[in-house]
Write an enzyme that holds these catalytic residues in place. Structure first.
Site, PDB file in Angstrom:
ATOM      1  N   HIS A  17      -2.270  26.753   5.195  1.00 40.31           N
ATOM      2  CA  HIS A  17      -2.180  25.789   6.427  1.00 40.31           C
ATOM      3  C   HIS A  17      -1.682  26.019   7.447  1.00 40.31           C
ATOM      4  O   HIS A  17      -1.545  26.143   8.794  1.00 40.31           O
ATOM      5  CB  HIS A  17      -3.091  23.676   6.563  1.00 40.31           C
ATOM      6  CG  HIS A  17      -3.510  23.905   5.515  1.00 40.31           C
ATOM      7  ND1 HIS A  17      -3.137  23.509   3.854  1.00 40.31           N
ATOM      8  CD2 HIS A  17      -5.199  23.828   5.350  1.00 40.31           C
ATOM      9  CE1 HIS A  17      -4.907  22.911   3.567  1.00 40.31           C
ATOM     10  NE2 HIS A  17      -5.984  23.125   4.426  1.00 40.31           N
ATOM     11  N   LYS A  41     -15.338  14.535  -0.058  1.00 40.51           N
ATOM     12  CA  LYS A  41     -14.214  14.370  -1.100  1.00 40.51           C
ATOM     13  C   LYS A  41     -13.501  13.493  -1.222  1.00 40.51           C
ATOM     14  O   LYS A  41     -13.071  13.174  -0.153  1.00 40.51           O
ATOM     15  CB  LYS A  41     -13.161  14.905  -0.194  1.00 40.51           C
ATOM     16  CG  LYS A  41     -13.974  17.094  -0.145  1.00 40.51           C
ATOM     17  CD  LYS A  41     -12.952  18.261   0.785  1.00 40.51           C
ATOM     18  CE  LYS A  41     -13.065  18.949   1.032  1.00 40.51           C
ATOM     19  NZ  LYS A  41     -12.188  20.150   1.220  1.00 40.51           N
ATOM     20  N   ARG A  92     -10.357  31.969   5.107  1.00 39.17           N
ATOM     21  CA  ARG A  92      -9.725  32.931   3.579  1.00 39.17           C
ATOM     22  C   ARG A  92     -10.987  33.557   2.869  1.00 39.17           C
ATOM     23  O   ARG A  92     -10.561  35.068   3.971  1.00 39.17           O
ATOM     24  CB  ARG A  92      -9.550  31.555   2.816  1.00 39.17           C
ATOM     25  CG  ARG A  92      -7.831  30.700   3.187  1.00 39.17           C
ATOM     26  CD  ARG A  92      -8.813  29.782   1.704  1.00 39.17           C
ATOM     27  NE  ARG A  92      -9.751  29.188   2.334  1.00 39.17           N
ATOM     28  CZ  ARG A  92      -9.866  27.675   1.918  1.00 39.17           C
ATOM     29  NH1 ARG A  92      -8.716  27.086   0.741  1.00 39.17           N
ATOM     30  NH2 ARG A  92     -11.128  26.707   1.995  1.00 39.17           N
ATOM     31  N   SER A 130      -6.236  23.559  -1.194  1.00 43.51           N
ATOM     32  CA  SER A 130      -4.967  22.401  -2.061  1.00 43.51           C
ATOM     33  C   SER A 130      -5.564  22.597  -3.210  1.00 43.51           C
ATOM     34  O   SER A 130      -4.541  22.175  -4.134  1.00 43.51           O
ATOM     35  CB  SER A 130      -5.738  21.352  -0.713  1.00 43.51           C
ATOM     36  OG  SER A 130      -5.403  21.344   0.668  1.00 43.51           O
TER      37      SER A 130
HETATM   38  P1  ADP Z   1     -10.986  20.826   4.848  1.00 41.25           P
HETATM   39  O1  ADP Z   1     -12.050  19.100   4.293  1.00 41.25           O
HETATM   40  O2  ADP Z   1     -11.893  20.122   6.456  1.00 41.25           O
HETATM   41  O3  ADP Z   1     -11.773  21.704   4.678  1.00 41.25           O
HETATM   42  P2  ADP Z   1      -9.361  21.472   4.706  1.00 41.25           P
HETATM   43  O4  ADP Z   1      -7.680  20.908   4.022  1.00 41.25           O
HETATM   44  O5  ADP Z   1      -9.343  22.035   2.756  1.00 41.25           O
HETATM   45  O6  ADP Z   1      -9.815  20.437   5.224  1.00 41.25           O
HETATM   46  O7  ADP Z   1      -9.006  22.530   5.464  1.00 41.25           O
HETATM   47  C1  ADP Z   1      -9.172  22.628   6.628  1.00 41.25           C
HETATM   48  C2  ADP Z   1      -8.408  24.357   6.998  1.00 41.25           C
HETATM   49  O8  ADP Z   1      -7.398  24.948   6.837  1.00 41.25           O
HETATM   50  C3  ADP Z   1     -10.533  24.979   7.372  1.00 41.25           C
HETATM   51  O9  ADP Z   1     -10.687  25.559   8.375  1.00 41.25           O
HETATM   52  C4  ADP Z   1     -10.060  25.304   5.943  1.00 41.25           C
HETATM   53  O10 ADP Z   1     -10.326  26.650   6.082  1.00 41.25           O
HETATM   54  C5  ADP Z   1      -8.687  25.989   5.816  1.00 41.25           C
HETATM   55  N1  ADP Z   1      -7.836  26.281   5.257  1.00 41.25           N
HETATM   56  C6  ADP Z   1      -7.707  25.782   3.563  1.00 41.25           C
HETATM   57  N2  ADP Z   1      -6.444  26.395   3.521  1.00 41.25           N
HETATM   58  C7  ADP Z   1      -6.483  28.200   3.942  1.00 41.25           C
HETATM   59  C8  ADP Z   1      -5.958  28.746   3.776  1.00 41.25           C
HETATM   60  N3  ADP Z   1      -5.093  29.373   2.689  1.00 41.25           N
HETATM   61  N4  ADP Z   1      -5.377  29.621   4.722  1.00 41.25           N
HETATM   62  C9  ADP Z   1      -6.384  29.539   6.221  1.00 41.25           C
HETATM   63  N5  ADP Z   1      -6.740  28.584   6.162  1.00 41.25           N
HETATM   64  C10 ADP Z   1      -7.225  27.680   5.605  1.00 41.25           C
END
Ligand code: ADP
Length: 162
Positions: A17, A41, A92, A130
């Site tokens: 992130h 979630k 990703r 995460s």
């Molecule tokens: P959500 O529940 O909205 O998917 P996340 O916190 O899981 O929220 O992810 C927020 C954003 O960050 C999403 O666009 C997700 O694809 C992106 N994201 C999560 N992990 C990574 C990563 N390792 N690299 C790049 N983007 C990521």
């Protein structure tokens, strides 16, 4: 002035992130991170904890001028309220694509004035989520390559490891 919003669950925030935050900062004059409620979630950290962790992580990384807000409701309403013209999302792998494509087109239908912008993560974070971090930490594994120290400490506390 191009303002953007980076929304996510951030449960918890990872280096993946943070990599997206740093890339987006180069493209927009003002970036805001929105910690959102995701009805799909059940989070480990509540919204207040997730927001505090994003703020601490940004601080630990020396990333300044990125306000963090919480939001529950329609993302597009949040974007409009802040006057942003772009919503940033990280990609990703292909597995992210279907859901992101659906969300982006829905958001465009709701408001054509807000554009979705997708940023590719650095290769070394393309496997990072995460959920994986939580799984590794739950069993006492080393997550220092995946999350900042403040997040590791919070996970250790949550899982009764500290
Ligand atoms: P959500 O529940 O909205 O998917 P996340 O916190 O899981 O929220 O992810 C927020 C954003 O960050 C999403 O666009 C997700 O694809 C992106 N994201 C999560 N992990 C990574 C990563 N390792 N690299 C790049 N983007 C990521």
């Amino acid at each position: 002035m191009s303002k953007a919003l980076y929304p996510g669950s951030f449960d918890p925030i990872t280096y993946g992130h943070l990599d997206v935050v740093q890339r987006a900062q180069k493209l927009f004059t003002q970036l805001t991170v929105a910690v959102v409620e995701n009805p799909r979630k059940a989070p480990l950290f509540n919204t207040t904890e997730r927001k505090a962790l994003v703020e601490k992580a940004l601080d630990e990384m020396g990333i300044a001028d990125v306000p963090v807000i919480t939001y529950s409701g329609l993302l597009i309403e949040c974007a409009k309220g802040l006057g942003v013209t772009a919503v940033v999302r990280g990609l990703r792998a292909m597995s992210d694509f279907d859901y992101e494509f659906q969300m982006a087109l829905t958001n465009r239908d709701l408001d054509s004035g807000v554009e979705s912008v997708f940023l590719m993560t650095a290769g070394r974070y393309s496997f990072l989520s995460s959920s994986i971090v939580k799984e590794v930490k739950q069993y006492g594994g080393d997550t220092s390559k995946f999350v900042p120290r403040c997040v590791e400490r919070a996970l250790e506390k949550k899982f009764g490891l500290a």
